[in-house]
Each structure stands twice: as structure tokens, then as C-alpha cells.
Design an enzyme around this catalytic site. Structure first.
Site, PDB file in Angstrom:
ATOM      1  N   LYS A   1       0.823  -0.184  14.800  1.00  0.00           N
ATOM      2  CA  LYS A   1       2.230  -0.247  15.209  1.00  0.00           C
ATOM      3  C   LYS A   1       2.630  -1.455  16.070  1.00  0.00           C
ATOM      4  O   LYS A   1       3.816  -1.782  16.154  1.00  0.00           O
ATOM      5  CB  LYS A   1       2.569   1.023  16.014  1.00  0.00           C
ATOM      6  CG  LYS A   1       2.711   2.243  15.164  1.00  0.00           C
ATOM      7  CD  LYS A   1       4.062   2.263  14.494  1.00  0.00           C
ATOM      8  CE  LYS A   1       4.119   3.176  13.316  1.00  0.00           C
ATOM      9  NZ  LYS A   1       4.162   2.500  12.030  1.00  0.00           N
TER      10      LYS A   1
ATOM     11  N   TYR B   1      -8.968   6.047   7.059  1.00  0.00           N
ATOM     12  CA  TYR B   1      -9.123   6.450   8.463  1.00  0.00           C
ATOM     13  C   TYR B   1     -10.128   7.597   8.494  1.00  0.00           C
ATOM     14  O   TYR B   1      -9.859   8.673   7.963  1.00  0.00           O
ATOM     15  CB  TYR B   1      -7.781   6.920   9.036  1.00  0.00           C
ATOM     16  CG  TYR B   1      -6.820   5.797   9.334  1.00  0.00           C
ATOM     17  CD1 TYR B   1      -6.054   5.202   8.335  1.00  0.00           C
ATOM     18  CD2 TYR B   1      -6.667   5.318  10.635  1.00  0.00           C
ATOM     19  CE1 TYR B   1      -5.181   4.165   8.614  1.00  0.00           C
ATOM     20  CE2 TYR B   1      -5.788   4.285  10.928  1.00  0.00           C
ATOM     21  CZ  TYR B   1      -5.055   3.713   9.918  1.00  0.00           C
ATOM     22  OH  TYR B   1      -4.182   2.684  10.197  1.00  0.00           O
TER      23      TYR B   1
ATOM     24  N   HIS C   1       0.861  -1.181   0.000  1.00  0.00           N
ATOM     25  CA  HIS C   1       0.000   0.000   0.000  1.00  0.00           C
ATOM     26  C   HIS C   1       0.899   1.232   0.000  1.00  0.00           C
ATOM     27  O   HIS C   1       1.690   1.416   0.911  1.00  0.00           O
ATOM     28  CB  HIS C   1      -0.912   0.004   1.230  1.00  0.00           C
ATOM     29  CG  HIS C   1      -2.101  -0.894   1.081  1.00  0.00           C
ATOM     30  ND1 HIS C   1      -3.226  -0.780   1.856  1.00  0.00           N
ATOM     31  CD2 HIS C   1      -2.342  -1.907   0.218  1.00  0.00           C
ATOM     32  CE1 HIS C   1      -4.114  -1.695   1.488  1.00  0.00           C
ATOM     33  NE2 HIS C   1      -3.586  -2.395   0.498  1.00  0.00           N
TER      34      HIS C   1
ATOM     35  N   TYR D   1       4.050   6.286   9.903  1.00  0.00           N
ATOM     36  CA  TYR D   1       3.226   5.136   9.510  1.00  0.00           C
ATOM     37  C   TYR D   1       4.064   4.048   8.832  1.00  0.00           C
ATOM     38  O   TYR D   1       3.888   2.859   9.098  1.00  0.00           O
ATOM     39  CB  TYR D   1       2.097   5.600   8.586  1.00  0.00           C
ATOM     40  CG  TYR D   1       0.923   4.649   8.546  1.00  0.00           C
ATOM     41  CD1 TYR D   1      -0.174   4.818   9.386  1.00  0.00           C
ATOM     42  CD2 TYR D   1       0.914   3.564   7.668  1.00  0.00           C
ATOM     43  CE1 TYR D   1      -1.247   3.936   9.363  1.00  0.00           C
ATOM     44  CE2 TYR D   1      -0.155   2.673   7.630  1.00  0.00           C
ATOM     45  CZ  TYR D   1      -1.232   2.872   8.483  1.00  0.00           C
ATOM     46  OH  TYR D   1      -2.285   1.994   8.460  1.00  0.00           O
TER      47      TYR D   1
ATOM     48  N   PRO E   1      -4.354   0.668  18.609  1.00  0.00           N
ATOM     49  CA  PRO E   1      -4.129   0.136  17.262  1.00  0.00           C
ATOM     50  C   PRO E   1      -4.185   1.177  16.140  1.00  0.00           C
ATOM     51  O   PRO E   1      -3.889   0.847  14.995  1.00  0.00           O
ATOM     52  CB  PRO E   1      -5.277  -0.883  17.097  1.00  0.00           C
ATOM     53  CG  PRO E   1      -6.335  -0.405  18.033  1.00  0.00           C
ATOM     54  CD  PRO E   1      -5.650   0.263  19.177  1.00  0.00           C
TER      55      PRO E   1
HETATM   56  C1  LIG Z   1      -7.518  -6.607  16.840  1.00  0.00           C
HETATM   57  C2  LIG Z   1      -6.072  -6.192  16.820  1.00  0.00           C
HETATM   58  C3  LIG Z   1      -5.599  -5.489  15.729  1.00  0.00           C
HETATM   59  C4  LIG Z   1      -4.277  -5.116  15.677  1.00  0.00           C
HETATM   60  N1  LIG Z   1      -3.818  -4.449  14.568  1.00  0.00           N
HETATM   61  C5  LIG Z   1      -2.504  -4.179  14.453  1.00  0.00           C
HETATM   62  C6  LIG Z   1      -1.958  -3.629  13.235  1.00  0.00           C
HETATM   63  O1  LIG Z   1      -2.687  -3.353  12.253  1.00  0.00           O
HETATM   64  N2  LIG Z   1      -0.631  -3.439  13.138  1.00  0.00           N
HETATM   65  C7  LIG Z   1       0.198  -3.745  14.185  1.00  0.00           C
HETATM   66  O2  LIG Z   1       1.419  -3.563  14.041  1.00  0.00           O
HETATM   67  N3  LIG Z   1      -0.267  -4.265  15.352  1.00  0.00           N
HETATM   68  C8  LIG Z   1      -1.593  -4.512  15.513  1.00  0.00           C
HETATM   69  N4  LIG Z   1      -2.065  -5.093  16.662  1.00  0.00           N
HETATM   70  C9  LIG Z   1      -1.140  -5.413  17.754  1.00  0.00           C
HETATM   71  C10 LIG Z   1      -0.407  -6.713  17.528  1.00  0.00           C
HETATM   72  O3  LIG Z   1      -1.313  -7.765  17.314  1.00  0.00           O
HETATM   73  C11 LIG Z   1       0.496  -7.004  18.748  1.00  0.00           C
HETATM   74  O4  LIG Z   1       1.233  -5.853  19.029  1.00  0.00           O
HETATM   75  C12 LIG Z   1       1.441  -8.177  18.501  1.00  0.00           C
HETATM   76  O5  LIG Z   1       0.737  -9.393  18.508  1.00  0.00           O
HETATM   77  C13 LIG Z   1       2.554  -8.220  19.553  1.00  0.00           C
HETATM   78  O6  LIG Z   1       3.327  -9.393  19.382  1.00  0.00           O
HETATM   79  P1  LIG Z   1       3.960 -10.110  20.643  1.00  0.00           P
HETATM   80  O7  LIG Z   1       4.693 -11.292  20.106  1.00  0.00           O
HETATM   81  O8  LIG Z   1       4.675  -9.127  21.484  1.00  0.00           O
HETATM   82  O9  LIG Z   1       2.717 -10.583  21.533  1.00  0.00           O
HETATM   83  P2  LIG Z   1       1.589 -11.658  21.191  1.00  0.00           P
HETATM   84  O10 LIG Z   1       1.316 -11.727  19.742  1.00  0.00           O
HETATM   85  O11 LIG Z   1       0.455 -11.333  22.104  1.00  0.00           O
HETATM   86  O12 LIG Z   1       2.251 -13.043  21.605  1.00  0.00           O
HETATM   87  C14 LIG Z   1       2.438 -13.396  22.957  1.00  0.00           C
HETATM   88  C15 LIG Z   1       2.355 -14.915  23.089  1.00  0.00           C
HETATM   89  O13 LIG Z   1       2.638 -15.260  24.440  1.00  0.00           O
HETATM   90  C16 LIG Z   1       1.779 -16.298  24.843  1.00  0.00           C
HETATM   91  N5  LIG Z   1       1.642 -16.256  26.305  1.00  0.00           N
HETATM   92  C17 LIG Z   1       0.983 -15.350  27.059  1.00  0.00           C
HETATM   93  N6  LIG Z   1       1.099 -15.646  28.371  1.00  0.00           N
HETATM   94  C18 LIG Z   1       1.847 -16.772  28.446  1.00  0.00           C
HETATM   95  C19 LIG Z   1       2.304 -17.579  29.526  1.00  0.00           C
HETATM   96  N7  LIG Z   1       2.016 -17.261  30.804  1.00  0.00           N
HETATM   97  N8  LIG Z   1       3.033 -18.677  29.259  1.00  0.00           N
HETATM   98  C20 LIG Z   1       3.329 -18.995  27.965  1.00  0.00           C
HETATM   99  N9  LIG Z   1       2.929 -18.273  26.902  1.00  0.00           N
HETATM  100  C21 LIG Z   1       2.189 -17.170  27.134  1.00  0.00           C
HETATM  101  C22 LIG Z   1       0.475 -16.020  24.118  1.00  0.00           C
HETATM  102  O14 LIG Z   1      -0.279 -17.203  23.937  1.00  0.00           O
HETATM  103  C23 LIG Z   1       0.947 -15.440  22.784  1.00  0.00           C
HETATM  104  O15 LIG Z   1       0.993 -16.396  21.742  1.00  0.00           O
HETATM  105  C24 LIG Z   1      -3.398  -5.452  16.753  1.00  0.00           C
HETATM  106  C25 LIG Z   1      -3.882  -6.148  17.860  1.00  0.00           C
HETATM  107  C26 LIG Z   1      -5.209  -6.527  17.905  1.00  0.00           C
HETATM  108  C27 LIG Z   1      -5.700  -7.282  19.111  1.00  0.00           C
END
Ligand SMILES: Cc1cc2nc3c(=O)[nH]c(=O)nc-3n(C[C@H](O)[C@H](O)[C@H](O)COP(=O)(O)OP(=O)(O)OC[C@H]3O[C@@H](n4cnc5c(N)ncnc54)[C@H](O)[C@@H]3O)c2cc1C
Length: 397
Positions: A303, A207, A78, A391, A299
């Protein structure tokens, strides 16, 4: 190395989301052993709809480190977004302003690519575990204890533990309150998100600021789209029939240019509450926090996923210096380096959120002021360039 109920490794990682898996992937490339544990199954993670937009650097990280080049084949570049206000759309042209694009590529696909790459490279990833506990984080024998998917007790002994366990992080809670500071901001609104079976209503994300509140039109595939509208944090999903959702969405995007959304059956409705949070420092003894465990952003700026990947890129290098080169300061440098981007990103996400959402108790003055702010962004090359830089993602530095 596994010895009965004990596995020895160098980096024990709680979480196999994007942050956790990318970190173990980067360690594998540097010849450093790592083990991921996650309390969800691979299927559960793979089927949870979340982020959809990747910064240019996130795409480069996936392709240049040989995770996968599927994003280039199946993702969609995009080159801009539309800001829609006072019933008219205004394009922010990323390519013209900063020479970069973002990529529409669902987080579920990012996860699949990373999980496949870990499997391809013989990575040790334990899905579906439970009862995660951390021990001896400030001593020299830190470990992760858990019950594995078959119900057996297990321990991963390591040099350092990385908490990449998402926004409700158990690992973050292990840092004594006297040793950490949480910077948090609650927002008095949420997003009602849903999937739509219909062709795209626009070629790029829209947006929308309106008197009835914010709306986001985003895309997924040729026949499936993702949309959001601002709602109350305690909104009852069951109270929203498809007809009611479409009436609300159409009224938020309506304008003299006749823009109309393409409607279709709605599924996957969910209310997404959000907040801003930063935990400082990002290190406590031999525990390091990464991704949503260390910080969450609303969101609006797309980011969260990108920031998680940016963290582990820095963390992988710092851990390499600490573990392979014995550099005693490398673990502290991680937070210092990562927090600069974390706070810029917090500001960007907060700014986009405040500019586009109806503020509870807000009046005509507030709405007129927001429209003036949006006009200042779209009518000024400097304003539009700031948005485009934020962005598409600031350079790594
Ligand atoms: C609806 C929605 C839309 C979004 N849109 C965007 C977007 O457009 N662009 C963007 O950049 N970000 C977006 N985000 C944010 C993005 O999804 C998160 O920032 C991202 O998933 C972070 O990655 P992470 O690996 O840090 O955490 P997570 O993806 O949350 O991974 C953490 C993992 O740890 C595991 N875990 C948790 N507790 C424990 C435990 N006690 N023991 C073992 N395992 C555990 C979980 O099961 C999970 O799989 C969005 C989020 C949501 C909810």
C-alpha cells in the site's frame, strides 16, 4: 524564477520520490509553479528496489494525467492473488469479486516515468542536494534552504512547503511536538527480501502462512523474481547462504499439492524492518506532509506507494483551491480528506500482517486461529470481497 542563489516558486517540495514528483507534475498541469529538491541523485533513486504493486487507480493516475502509458505496455495486470495456508493455495479473484486488477510495475519504473515527465515538461527538480533546512513555516515567507549538487548555498522561497521526504522525514520533525501526535506501532519481525534470477514460480503473488512464518512470492520479469520471508528484525543477512535461503523458503511453501519454488542465484538481499505510523495533523502552518513522511504502513498490503499517490491527488486539488482561489480552509481540508483513506489503509495493512505472520510467543492456538481466519476469508464471498476491495484500492470518493 531563479535570482542568483534564490529561486521563487509557489510550492517548494522536499523529496522527489513518487509523492513529490507526482505532486509537481499535477501542479504543472494546473499551471502552478513548483520546485522539488532531493538529497539523493536520480541514479540512486532509480536503482533502489522497493514497491512493485500498483492499485488500479494509481495506474489510471499515471496514464490519465499523461505521465506515461509505459505501465500499460510493460506492466502486468494481476487479476488476483493466492493466499496459501495449511499447504494449499486459494485464489482471491479480484476481477470476479470487484471488477478491478492491480498492476505489477516496479517503483523504480514509476519513478523513471515521473522524472522523465518532469524533464519533458521543463520541471525544476534538484537531485543530489544536501543540508536541507526549512525556515519560517508559520510565517508568510516559508523557504527551503540547501546546498546544491555543486556545493553552492541555495534557497527556494515559496507560498507553501510540502514535506514528501519519506519515512525518516526531516520535515515531520519540524512540527513541534506540542502540535503533532504520532500514532505508531512496532512489529516484532521483519522481512528478508531478495531478488532471484529464475522464471516465475507462480503467475500471481502468493502470500504464504506457515508454521515457520510468512513468505511472499512475487514476480518482476520473465527471468527475475522478488521474494520475501519473515525474519527477526536484527537478522544478519551475511548468515544466509543461497542454500539456506532456499531450504527455508521451500519449507515455508511446501504442501500436499507439491508446490515448489523455482530456484536461481540470489542477489540484493536486505532486511526490511517495518512499522505503522500516522502523523496528525498533516499540516503545520505552511508545511504540509504527504506520502511516507506523513504515514508508513507495513508492506504486507502493498500500500505505501499507492497511498503516497492518493495523498498527492487530494493535496494537489486542495493547494489549487488555496493558491489560485484563495480558499482559506483548503489547506486544512487536505488532512481531513486524506486521513480517511490513510486509516483504512493502516487497518488493511495491519490486518494482513497479523493474519499472515507468526507472532512471537505465539502458540498452536494462535496458528490454528490464523488458519481459521484465512479460511473465513477464502470461503466467504464477503470476506474475499473485503480483501479484494482493500488490495485493489478503495474508490477515490
Ligand atoms: C522493500 C520495500 C517494498 C515495498 N513494497 C511496496 C509495495 O509493494 N507496494 C507499495 O505500494 N509500497 C511498497 N513499499 C513502500 C513504498 O516504497 C513507499 O511507500 C513509497 O516510496 C513512498 O513514496 P514517498 O514519495 O512518500 O517517499 P520516498 O519514495 O521515500 O521518497 C522520499 C524522497 O525524499 C528524499 N529525502 C529524504 N530526506 C530528504 C531531505 N532531508 N532533503 C531532501 N530530500 C530528502 C529521499 O531521497 C527520497 O527520494 C515498499 C517499500 C520498501 C522499502
Amino acid at each position: 524564477m531563479t535570482d542568483g542563489a534564490v529561486t521563487r516558486t509557489r510550492v517548494g517540495i522536499v523529496g522527489a520520490g513518487p509523492a513529490g514528483l507526482m505532486l509537481s507534475h499535477l501542479h504543472h498541469r494546473a499551471g502552478i509553479d513548483a520546485v522539488n529538491v532531493d538529497n539523493r541523485t536520480r541514479h540512486e533513486i532509480e536503482t533502489t528496489v522497493r514497491a512493485g504493486i500498483l492499485e488500479a487507480d494509481s495506474v489510471r493516475l499515471l496514464t490519465e494525467t499523461d505521465v506515461s502509458d509505459r505501465v500499460l505496455r510493460e506492466g502486468h495486470a494481476h487479476e488476483g492473488i493466492a493466499l496459501r495456508f495449511a499447504g494449499e493455495s486459494h485464489r482471491i479473484d479480484f476481477q470476479a469479486l470487484v471488477g478491478e486488477s492491480v498492476w505489477l510495475y516496479p517503483q523504480t519504473d514509476v519513478f523513471t516515468d515521473l522524472a522523465d515527465a518532469r524533464a519533458r515538461d521543463g520541471g525544476d527538480v534538484r537531485f543530489g542536494i544536501s543540508d536541507t533546512r526549512l525556515i519560517d513555516l508559520t510565517g508568510d515567507r516559508p523557504a527551503i534552504r540547501f546546498t546544491d549538487a555543486d556545493g553552492a548555498a541555495h534557497e527556494v522561497r515559496c507560498d507553501v512547503v510540502v514535506g514528501a521526504d519519506g519515512s525518516h522525514s526531516m520535515c515531520r520533525q519540524q512540527v513541534p511536538e506540542t502540535h503533532r501526535r504520532l500514532f505508531a506501532k512496532e512489529y516484532p519481525f521483519a522481512w528478508f527480501g531478495f531478488l532471484v534470477e529464475a522464471p516465475p514460480s507462480a503467475p500471481e503473488l502468493v502470500y504464504t502462512h506457515s508454521d515457520r512464518g510468512f513468505a511472499l512470492i512475487s514476480q518482476r520479469t520473465a527471468s527475475m523474481q522478488r521474494m520475501y520471508f519473515q525474519c527477526e528484525p536484527d537478522e544478519d543477512v551475511a548468515a544466509w547462504s543461497d542454500d539456506r535461503v532456499w531450504t527455508e523458503m521451500q519449507s515455508r511453501v511446501a504442501g500436499p499439492d507439491g508446490f515448489v519454488l523455482r530456484e536461481g542465484p540470489i542477489s540484493d538481499q536486505a532486511v526490511l524492518r517495518f512499522r505503522s505510523l500516522v502523523c496528525e495533523p498533516m499540516r503545520h502552518g505552511n508545511l504540509l506532509l504527504a506520502g511516507d513522511a506523513a504515514h508508513t504502513v507495513p508492506p504486507t498490503g502493498a500500500k505505501g506507494l499507492n497511498l503516497a499517490l492518493a495523498d498527492v491527488r487530494v493535496l494537489a486539488t486542495c493547494l489549487e483551491r488555496a493558491l489560485d482561489d484563495g480558499d482559506p480552509d483548503a489547506l486544512d481540508r487536505y488532512g481531513l480528506l486524506a486521513l480517511d483513506r490513510v486509516w483504512r489503509t493502516q487497518h488493511f495493512s495491519y490486518w494482513m500482517t497479523q493474519m499472515l505472520h507468526s507472532l512471537p510467543g505465539g502458540d498452536h492456538f494462535d496458528r490454528r486461529r490464523q488458519v481459521a481466519e484465512l479460511r473465513s476469508v477464502v470461503d466467504s464471498t464477503a470476506g474475499a470481497t473485503y480483501l479484494a476491495e482493500g488490495y485493489t484500492g478503495w474508490p477515490r470518493g
